[in-house]
Design an enzyme around this catalytic site. Structure first.
Site, PDB file in Angstrom:
ATOM      1  N   TYR A 172     -12.262  -2.774  -3.903  1.00  0.00           N
ATOM      2  CA  TYR A 172     -13.117  -2.870  -2.357  1.00  0.00           C
ATOM      3  C   TYR A 172     -14.319  -2.663  -2.406  1.00  0.00           C
ATOM      4  O   TYR A 172     -14.921  -2.474  -1.197  1.00  0.00           O
ATOM      5  CB  TYR A 172     -12.434  -1.578  -1.644  1.00  0.00           C
ATOM      6  CG  TYR A 172     -10.971  -1.858  -1.028  1.00  0.00           C
ATOM      7  CD1 TYR A 172     -10.738  -3.201  -0.285  1.00  0.00           C
ATOM      8  CD2 TYR A 172      -9.669  -1.041  -1.189  1.00  0.00           C
ATOM      9  CE1 TYR A 172      -9.299  -3.337   0.231  1.00  0.00           C
ATOM     10  CE2 TYR A 172      -8.392  -1.300  -0.748  1.00  0.00           C
ATOM     11  CZ  TYR A 172      -8.442  -2.391   0.027  1.00  0.00           C
ATOM     12  OH  TYR A 172      -7.114  -2.711   0.780  1.00  0.00           O
ATOM     13  N   HIS A 219      -2.144  -5.631   1.289  1.00  0.00           N
ATOM     14  CA  HIS A 219      -3.210  -6.344   0.916  1.00  0.00           C
ATOM     15  C   HIS A 219      -2.644  -7.758   0.413  1.00  0.00           C
ATOM     16  O   HIS A 219      -2.009  -7.931  -0.412  1.00  0.00           O
ATOM     17  CB  HIS A 219      -4.188  -5.519  -0.085  1.00  0.00           C
ATOM     18  CG  HIS A 219      -5.285  -6.392  -0.650  1.00  0.00           C
ATOM     19  ND1 HIS A 219      -6.273  -6.494   0.004  1.00  0.00           N
ATOM     20  CD2 HIS A 219      -5.246  -7.234  -1.844  1.00  0.00           C
ATOM     21  CE1 HIS A 219      -7.103  -7.432  -0.964  1.00  0.00           C
ATOM     22  NE2 HIS A 219      -6.414  -7.750  -1.813  1.00  0.00           N
ATOM     23  N   GLU A 261      -9.180 -10.269  -8.329  1.00  0.00           N
ATOM     24  CA  GLU A 261      -8.269  -9.170  -8.087  1.00  0.00           C
ATOM     25  C   GLU A 261      -7.267  -9.068  -9.338  1.00  0.00           C
ATOM     26  O   GLU A 261      -6.923  -8.174  -9.577  1.00  0.00           O
ATOM     27  CB  GLU A 261      -7.750  -9.067  -6.697  1.00  0.00           C
ATOM     28  CG  GLU A 261      -8.749  -8.858  -5.639  1.00  0.00           C
ATOM     29  CD  GLU A 261      -8.423  -9.179  -4.356  1.00  0.00           C
ATOM     30  OE1 GLU A 261      -7.411  -9.471  -3.850  1.00  0.00           O
ATOM     31  OE2 GLU A 261      -9.300  -9.015  -3.227  1.00  0.00           O
ATOM     32  N   LYS A 288       0.824  -1.229  -0.109  1.00  0.00           N
ATOM     33  CA  LYS A 288       0.095  -0.047  -0.122  1.00  0.00           C
ATOM     34  C   LYS A 288       0.969   1.326   0.148  1.00  0.00           C
ATOM     35  O   LYS A 288       1.997   1.277   0.339  1.00  0.00           O
ATOM     36  CB  LYS A 288      -0.912  -0.049   1.374  1.00  0.00           C
ATOM     37  CG  LYS A 288      -1.932  -1.165   1.222  1.00  0.00           C
ATOM     38  CD  LYS A 288      -3.066  -1.200   2.428  1.00  0.00           C
ATOM     39  CE  LYS A 288      -3.892  -2.350   2.363  1.00  0.00           C
ATOM     40  NZ  LYS A 288      -4.866  -2.152   3.328  1.00  0.00           N
ATOM     41  N   ASN A 325      -2.162  -0.265   6.961  1.00  0.00           N
ATOM     42  CA  ASN A 325      -1.593  -1.476   7.298  1.00  0.00           C
ATOM     43  C   ASN A 325      -0.575  -2.306   6.188  1.00  0.00           C
ATOM     44  O   ASN A 325      -0.598  -3.456   6.395  1.00  0.00           O
ATOM     45  CB  ASN A 325      -2.713  -2.552   7.772  1.00  0.00           C
ATOM     46  CG  ASN A 325      -3.798  -2.863   6.952  1.00  0.00           C
ATOM     47  OD1 ASN A 325      -3.566  -2.478   5.540  1.00  0.00           O
ATOM     48  ND2 ASN A 325      -4.796  -3.454   7.100  1.00  0.00           N
TER      49      ASN A 325
HETATM   50  P1  IDP Z   1      -7.960  -7.102   5.286  1.00  0.00           P
HETATM   51  O1  IDP Z   1      -7.039  -6.228   4.279  1.00  0.00           O
HETATM   52  O2  IDP Z   1      -7.262  -7.673   6.516  1.00  0.00           O
HETATM   53  O3  IDP Z   1      -8.471  -8.148   4.211  1.00  0.00           O
HETATM   54  P2  IDP Z   1     -10.611  -5.914   5.394  1.00  0.00           P
HETATM   55  O4  IDP Z   1     -11.571  -6.219   6.245  1.00  0.00           O
HETATM   56  O5  IDP Z   1     -10.909  -6.329   4.129  1.00  0.00           O
HETATM   57  O6  IDP Z   1      -8.971  -6.318   5.744  1.00  0.00           O
HETATM   58  O7  IDP Z   1     -10.592  -4.286   5.024  1.00  0.00           O
HETATM   59  C1  IDP Z   1      -9.806  -3.878   3.931  1.00  0.00           C
HETATM   60  C2  IDP Z   1      -8.758  -2.720   4.426  1.00  0.00           C
HETATM   61  O8  IDP Z   1      -9.659  -1.763   4.994  1.00  0.00           O
HETATM   62  C3  IDP Z   1      -7.892  -2.989   5.659  1.00  0.00           C
HETATM   63  O9  IDP Z   1      -6.772  -3.760   5.337  1.00  0.00           O
HETATM   64  C4  IDP Z   1      -7.526  -1.572   6.033  1.00  0.00           C
HETATM   65  O10 IDP Z   1      -6.604  -0.887   5.456  1.00  0.00           O
HETATM   66  C5  IDP Z   1      -8.937  -1.112   5.935  1.00  0.00           C
HETATM   67  N1  IDP Z   1      -9.889  -1.056   7.164  1.00  0.00           N
HETATM   68  C6  IDP Z   1     -10.559  -2.309   7.739  1.00  0.00           C
HETATM   69  N2  IDP Z   1     -11.207  -2.012   8.765  1.00  0.00           N
HETATM   70  C7  IDP Z   1     -11.128  -0.816   9.101  1.00  0.00           C
HETATM   71  C8  IDP Z   1     -11.220   0.277  10.027  1.00  0.00           C
HETATM   72  O11 IDP Z   1     -12.126  -0.383  11.265  1.00  0.00           O
HETATM   73  N3  IDP Z   1     -10.982   1.401  10.153  1.00  0.00           N
HETATM   74  C9  IDP Z   1      -9.836   1.672   9.137  1.00  0.00           C
HETATM   75  N4  IDP Z   1      -9.796   1.106   8.087  1.00  0.00           N
HETATM   76  C10 IDP Z   1     -10.041  -0.325   8.055  1.00  0.00           C
HETATM   77 MG    MG Z   2     -10.187  -7.742   2.753  1.00  0.00          MG
END
Ligand code: IDP
Ligand code: MG
Length: 137
Positions: free
Chosen positions: A51, A117, A128, A10, A114
C-alpha cells in the site's frame, strides 16, 4: 487477453466466514483459474510495500493496522481480462455505493473493511504478485 491478478480476501472476510463465498464467485467465472492461494497474516513491512502509494493519506495507518489484524487469504487469479473482471466483481471502494451483486456491495458497509483487494492494472498485478508470491513472479 489472458492476464493474472493479485487478490486479497481481507481480514474482515476471513473473520466473517465469507472467503468460501467470494472464492466461489471467482471460480464460477468461466475460464478463470486460481493458480496460488494462501492464508497468512501480514507484517507491516509487507503492507508498506503493498500500500506504499497511500502512505501519508489519512486512512493509511488504520488501513495497515486493519490489514495486519488477522489472517487474510492471498490468491493469484489467471484468465481472460481478470484485472478488469476482478475489479468489477469487487465493486467500488465504498461498499455503500457499490452496486448489489458486487462483493463490496453485497457484504460491506465500512470503507476500510471492504472485504477484497484486486490489482488495479497489469503493472500493479505484476508488482503485487512479486510481493505476495515471489515464486510465481
Ligand atoms: P481500492 O481497494 O478500491 O483500489 P484504494 O483507493 O486503492 O481502493 O484504497 C485502498 C484501500 O484503503 C481500500 O480498499 C480501503 O480498504 C481503504 N480506503 C480507501 N479509502 C479510504 C477512506 O477514505 N477511508 C478508509 N479507508 C479507505
Ligand atoms: Mg487500490
Amino acid at each position: 487477453m489472458t492476464q493474472r491478478t493479485l487478490v486479497l480476501l481481507k481480514p474482515d472476510a476471513v473473520r466473517r466466514g465469507l472467503t468460501g463465498e467470494i472464492i466461489s464467485r471467482i471460480e464460477r467465472k468461466a475460464g478463470w483459474r486460481i493458480t496460488a492461494l494462501e492464508l497468512r497474516t501480514l507484517d507491516t513491512d509487507t503492507l508498506e510495500q503493498h500500500y506504499g502509494e497511500h502512505k501519508g493519506k489519512p486512512f493509511y495507518e488504520p488501513l495497515v493496522e486493519f490489514m495486519a489484524s488477522g489472517p487474510l487469504v492471498a490468491l493469484i487469479v489467471e484468465g481472460e481480462r481478470v484485472v478488469e473482471g476482478l475489479r468489477a466483481l469487487a465493486g467500488p471502494t465504498d461498499p455503500i455505493v457499490a452496486p448489489p451483486g458486487t462483493v463490496r456491495g453485497d457484504y460491506g458497509v465500512v470503507v476500510r473493511e471492504n472485504l477484497i483487494h484486486a490489482s488495479d492494472s497489469d503493472e500493479s498485478a505484476a508488482r503485487e504478485i512479486k510481493i505476495f508470491f515471489p515464486a510465481h513472479a
